[in-house]
Design an enzyme around this catalytic site. Structure first.
Site, PDB file in Angstrom:
ATOM      1  N   ASP A 112       0.745  -1.330  -0.254  1.00 42.34           N
ATOM      2  CA  ASP A 112      -0.060   0.007   0.250  1.00 42.34           C
ATOM      3  C   ASP A 112       0.975   1.192   0.323  1.00 42.34           C
ATOM      4  OD1 ASP A 112      -2.424   0.921   0.353  1.00 42.34           O
ATOM      5  OD2 ASP A 112      -1.542   1.273   2.522  1.00 42.34           O
ATOM      6  N   PHE A 161     -10.316  -0.973  -1.107  1.00 37.87           N
ATOM      7  CA  PHE A 161      -9.731  -1.973   0.699  1.00 37.87           C
ATOM      8  C   PHE A 161     -10.171  -3.169  -0.133  1.00 37.87           C
ATOM      9  CE2 PHE A 161      -9.524  -3.797   4.740  1.00 37.87           C
ATOM     10  CZ  PHE A 161      -8.943  -3.649   4.761  1.00 37.87           C
ATOM     11  N   ASP A 168      -7.467  -8.791   5.848  1.00 36.04           N
ATOM     12  CA  ASP A 168      -8.947  -8.820   6.785  1.00 36.04           C
ATOM     13  C   ASP A 168      -9.303  -7.437   6.966  1.00 36.04           C
ATOM     14  OD1 ASP A 168      -6.510  -7.477   8.510  1.00 36.04           O
ATOM     15  OD2 ASP A 168      -7.635  -7.492   9.658  1.00 36.04           O
TER      16      ASP A 168
HETATM   17  P1  IMP Z   1       2.140  -0.514   3.495  1.00 35.63           P
HETATM   18  O1  IMP Z   1       3.375  -0.251   4.519  1.00 35.63           O
HETATM   19  O2  IMP Z   1       1.192   0.663   3.778  1.00 35.63           O
HETATM   20  O3  IMP Z   1       2.834  -0.920   2.150  1.00 35.63           O
HETATM   21  O4  IMP Z   1       1.082  -1.938   4.547  1.00 35.63           O
HETATM   22  C1  IMP Z   1       0.320  -2.663   4.104  1.00 35.63           C
HETATM   23  C2  IMP Z   1      -0.341  -3.949   4.972  1.00 35.63           C
HETATM   24  O5  IMP Z   1      -0.845  -2.494   4.839  1.00 35.63           O
HETATM   25  C3  IMP Z   1      -0.341  -4.628   4.570  1.00 35.63           C
HETATM   26  O6  IMP Z   1       0.143  -6.425   4.706  1.00 35.63           O
HETATM   27  C4  IMP Z   1      -1.603  -4.824   5.161  1.00 35.63           C
HETATM   28  O7  IMP Z   1      -1.850  -5.538   6.008  1.00 35.63           O
HETATM   29  C5  IMP Z   1      -2.698  -2.982   5.171  1.00 35.63           C
HETATM   30  N1  IMP Z   1      -3.647  -3.152   4.214  1.00 35.63           N
HETATM   31  C6  IMP Z   1      -2.878  -2.611   3.165  1.00 35.63           C
HETATM   32  N2  IMP Z   1      -4.182  -2.337   1.694  1.00 35.63           N
HETATM   33  C7  IMP Z   1      -4.843  -3.526   2.497  1.00 35.63           C
HETATM   34  C8  IMP Z   1      -7.002  -3.617   1.560  1.00 35.63           C
HETATM   35  O8  IMP Z   1      -6.771  -3.106   1.249  1.00 35.63           O
HETATM   36  N3  IMP Z   1      -6.622  -4.436   2.380  1.00 35.63           N
HETATM   37  C9  IMP Z   1      -6.490  -5.023   3.874  1.00 35.63           C
HETATM   38  N4  IMP Z   1      -5.379  -5.318   4.340  1.00 35.63           N
HETATM   39  C10 IMP Z   1      -4.411  -3.805   4.074  1.00 35.63           C
END
Ligand code: IMP
Ligand code: MG
Length: 190
Positions: A112, A161, A168
């Site tokens: 993300d 999302f 989850d």
């Molecule tokens: P980042 O550090 O922002 O890249 O976060 C990634 C983490 O955010 C993932 O491992 C997920 O746990 C959570 N995440 C991001 N987007 C989603 C989504 O659409 N659904 C569920 N979890 C998400």
């Protein structure tokens, strides 16, 4: 036999069949890319990031034909309240003494902001891993807050999302066999 679509899901974004195809393709790529390294004695470690990546990890490891070891880490990001980039808590660390001998492939459910994997790859390199690469089932490139590109990406998805196949919302929906978009009403209740 497929589960019927969950009533909280607005629509399916990636079906079971599409996931299966994606996982098969990534596994074949990993087999090709790590073959020479494994043949010269390298140890390929699939490092699953708990909890969201367990389903992807379980499927992926069955499709990879090279010998692999597996391990787990658990991390949590600080909330959106903090503006500092790369703030990640390690809740379960990689407790091994052979890190310099490992070719680590970090397995993630979704990228993300990019903060989690950007932090983790730096961390594992500092610990002396022989190599560190990253593999994610899903990628939301439009959400990136740090400069980070995963090495293996199953599918790029829009900024929605998603839940299911390990992912989850408030610890629910992880067991769904597909990736789906939640109905807005589910968030609005909270
Ligand atoms: P980042 O550090 O922002 O890249 O976060 C990634 C983490 O955010 C993932 O491992 C997920 O746990 C959570 N995440 C991001 N987007 C989603 C989504 O659409 N659904 C569920 N979890 C998400
Ligand atoms: Mg996660």
């Amino acid at each position: 036999m497929s589960k019927t679509i969950n009533q909280d899901i607005d629509h399916i974004l990636v079906s079971e069949e599409q996931i299966e195809q994606t996982v098969t393709e990534i596994a074949a790529q990993i087999d090709r890319d790590y073959k020479a390294r494994v043949e010269e004695g390298g140890k390929l470690l699939l490092l699953c990031i708990l909890k969201g990546s367990v389903v992807f990890m379980g499927d992926l490891m069955k499709h990879i034909t090279l010998p692999v070891e597996i391990d787990f880490m658990k991390v949590s990001s600080y909330g959106a309240a903090t503006k500092t980039t790369g703030n990640v808590n390690i809740i379960l660390d990689l407790m091994r003494t052979d890190i310099p001998t490992l070719d680590i492939l970090v397995i993630e459910d979704i990228v993300d902001s990019g903060k989690t994997l950007s932090y983790l790859t730096d961390y594992l390199r500092l610990k002396g891993a022989h190599s560190v690469r990253t593999c994610t089932l899903l990628d939301k490139p439009s959400r990136r807050e740090v400069n980070f590109d995963p090495d293996y990406v199953g599918r790029e998805i829009p900024d929605e999302f998603v839940v299911g196949y390990g992912l989850d919302y408030a610890e629910k929906y992880r067991a769904l066999p597909y990736v789906g978009v939640l109905k807005p009403a589910v968030y609005e209740k909270n």
